[in-house]
Design a protein around this motif. Structure first.
Motif, PDB file in Angstrom:
ATOM      1  N   VAL A 294       0.916  -1.506  -0.611  1.00  0.00           N
ATOM      2  CA  VAL A 294       0.321   0.215  -0.251  1.00  0.00           C
ATOM      3  C   VAL A 294       0.981   1.383   0.078  1.00  0.00           C
ATOM      4  N   LEU A 341      -9.531   8.984  -0.081  1.00  0.00           N
ATOM      5  CA  LEU A 341      -9.713   8.460   0.783  1.00  0.00           C
ATOM      6  C   LEU A 341     -11.622   8.458   0.840  1.00  0.00           C
ATOM      7  N   VAL A 347      -6.902   3.453   5.997  1.00  0.00           N
ATOM      8  CA  VAL A 347      -6.041   3.548   4.764  1.00  0.00           C
ATOM      9  C   VAL A 347      -5.103   3.238   5.920  1.00  0.00           C
TER      10      VAL A 347
END
Length: 647
Positions: A294, A341, A347
């Protein structure tokens, strides 16, 4: 199993320039250059990168304050630290300064893995001013060093996923209005620090987000990452794709000192390739950073060997200290992107930092594929990729939501206010009502009663949609109109902000804050003469009040008057400031500019010859060189050479 990891408080003393007070004026000035950069026409942007470049730039720094109260005089200062330690690694954290990892010490090799600044010297590198070099920093909010660079974070011990202890840092980020946490987990017997990071969006709206972890390393290292292309971005604000390691001009910039000019290099790590970046010395040993996928971006920042880069390196520390470069990791391919987001989304990822040794002949050899391959092979031996993925999964299952114990450090009360307003449930990152303090008092009053209390106009203004809605329905007294105007200005409704300030001005007993806001609006909207008049009026009405406000307002007023050529009025304002204020470097420079505008060139040159330091000079500033070039054709002295763009 090794010796159990300990987490303890400690104190570290080093020469430091005090942060001083925040600037008391609201951060209304519109940000320059926040949009998309110029892109080399030969470059083809990846689709996701093209979509995110220039997305949701900041209009202002609101609600964050500008931090410019520091100077350049240093004296010994005891800083609170938190030390995480096992038999192989010692990690020193500064919870009161953004949670910075000040030191990562490899006990087995008896060596520091980071560039550790021997002094604390703030400089104007953060989005809102004060920042300092060295260590590992956690940047959230928007492109640049976080507004929390020199702010306290909440800190506490939490149970680690392996049954030991880990350190949690958390806070509420003001620019994007998002809570985040950083969990520092050093398993027993491990030489590598695990760092679990989570950003949550508790709102019912999508929010642009940003994260880059920046690690300062000695600049005499070779920087390696698994990429053969990079996006170069320099102080000329142009983005272009270049080969790695040797660029078109024949320079291998994976050795930072071989570059003349400062620049960012955002590496294009191929999809599916492990994410890592390393800084290794001549023996092939040094620091490696890796993460789950990520955290996809990797970057090298280098100062280069030019005069400007060398001067900035000196500015940030004490004479004789070796220089540094930065290896960085982020949520996007470049720092010019702000991924979205979604409402209720979060996240998270895991990073790992620690020592690495690879074959020096390969690391420093001419074959880039062999060099990066040798590092990746060494990394796979000491820290397999699936081990990092498994650690992340275990942290999410057993650690991320664990409730903190007794606090080791306390951050701000702003997160507590947002949780009180929104009723958010944020397991693992408590923002208890007990954290609410004097700064939050007017806003809790507004929340509970629908009106602001009787209060001076200045103070932090909350600018999110929810707070702006409350201000719009609150009784319209001058203080409310002031804060409403600030919130409207932050939202981009400039005309309505001006109307709010003008309404407030009609009945205000203390007029100067509203006059100041209107002056800034005039300046930003292209009315320089009216801006100068209103700045001068605001200064006149405030004069004799808070000395901190007088200095900040006086500096800005003189600057605006100089821009309009009103040297007589600028001189009158400058000479009304106290002598101790006029003796500061920023005001000595203002004096030189004013003398030059008055035609007194020799006296302006004498100010430069006597020497001064503008403590809050912005990164990349060219104004000292511009004024010098109007005084003389002589080369700019090294003391004033802060220019970073190629000439």
């Amino acid at each position: 199993m090794g010796v159990m990891t300990t987490v303890r408080r400690a104190v570290h003393t080093l020469p430091a320039a005090p942060l001083g007070p925040d600037n008391p004026l609201p951060a209304l000035h519109l940000l320059d250059g926040a949009g998309a950069p110029a892109v080399d026409e030969r470059a083809t942007l990846p689709r996701d990168m093209a979509r995110q470049l220039g997305h949701a730039p900041l209009r202002t720094l609101l609600p964050a304050p500008v931090r410019d109260g520091y100077g350049r005089e240093r004296a010994p200062l005891a800083l609170d630290t938190i030390v995480i330690e096992n038999e192989r690694l010692r990690v020193t954290v500064l919870p009161g300064l953004g949670g910075r990892v000040h030191s990562l010490f490899d006990k087995t090799a008896d060596r520091e893995l980071l560039y550790r600044n021997p002094v604390f010297q703030p400089a104007a590198f953060a989005l809102n001013g004060a920042w300092f070099s060295g260590g590992i920093e956690w940047n959230i909010g928007a492109r640049g060093h976080t507004t929390l660079s020199c702010a306290p974070l909440h800190a506490a011990v939490v149970p680690a996923p392996d049954g030991g202890e880990m350190l949690r840092l958390w806070e509420w980020e003001p620019l994007r209005d998002l809570p985040f946490q950083v969990d520092l987990w050093l398993p027993a017997g491990s030489a590598h620090l695990r760092v679990g990071v989570r950003i949550r969006n508790p709102h019912e709206r999508a929010v642009p987000t940003y994260w880059w972890s920046n690690t300062a390393v000695p600049e005499d290292r070779r920087i390696l990452a698994p990429a053969d292309r990079a996006w170069q971005y320099g102080y000329e604000r142009a983005l272009r794709r270049v080969p790695v390691p040797v660029t078109a001009d024949g320079v291998d910039r994976t050795y930072p000192l071989r570059s003349t000019h400062a620049a960012d290099y955002f590496y294009e790590v191929p999809d599916g390739r492990r994410r890592w970046i390393a800084a290794l010395d001549e023996s092939g040993a040094g620091l490696v950073q890796t993460s789950t996928d990520v955290l996809c971006g990797r970057k090298l920042f280098l100062w280069g060997s030019g005069r400007g880069g060398r001067r900035w390196q000196e500015w940030l520390t004490e004479p004789g200290t070796p220089g540094y470069a930065e290896i960085q990791a982020g949520l996007a391919r470049t720092q010019l992107e702000h991924p979205t987001l979604e409402p209720g989304e979060e996240v998270s990822w895991m990073e790992v930092y620690g020592p690495l040794a690879a074959a020096p002949d390969a690391v420093h050899g001419p074959d880039w594929a062999e060099a990066t391959g040798s590092v990746e092979e060494a990394l796979g031996r000491v820290l397999p990729r699936d081990e990092v993925d498994a650690a992340y999964a275990l942290w999410r299952e057993r650690g991320a939501d664990a409730e903190p114990g007794a606090p080791l450090a306390v951050g701000s009360g702003w997160g507590a206010l947002e949780v009180l307003r929104g009723g958010y449930e944020l397991p693992g990152t408590p923002f208890a009502e007990e954290l609410l303090g004097e700064e939050q008092r007017p806003w809790t009053h507004l929340l509970r009663t629908g009106a602001l209390p009787d209060m001076p106009a200045l103070g932090r203004t909350l600018v999110s949609d929810a707070w702006r809605d409350m201000l719009e329905t609150a009784p319209a007294d001058p203080a409310t109109e002031y804060h409403l105007g600030v919130a409207q200005w932050a939202a981009g409704d400039l005309a309505q902000a001006v109307r709010s300030w003008e309404r407030g001005l009609k009945n205000a007993s203390e007029r100067w804050p509203l006059l100041y806001c209107l002056a800034v609006a005039d300046r930003e909207c292209g009315h320089p003469r009216r801006a100068a008049e209103r700045h001068a009026e605001a200064f006149e009405e405030q004069y004799g009040g808070d000395p901190l406000v007088t200095a900040a307002l006086g500096r800005e007023t003189v600057t605006v008057l100089l821009e309009t050529g009103d040297t007589a009025h600028a001189r009158a304002v400058l000479e009304r400031l106290p002598a101790e204020v006029r003796a500061r470097g920023a005001f000595r420079f203002l004096e030189a500019r004013l003398l030059l505008a008055e035609g007194r060139r020799a006296e302006a040159r004498a100010v430069f010859d006597a020497g001064f330091e503008v403590a809050d000079l912005r990164e990349g500033a060219e104004v000292l060189g511009e004024v010098w070039s109007r005084l003389t054709d002589e080369p700019l002295p090294d003391a004033y050479e802060f220019r970073m763009r190629p000439s």
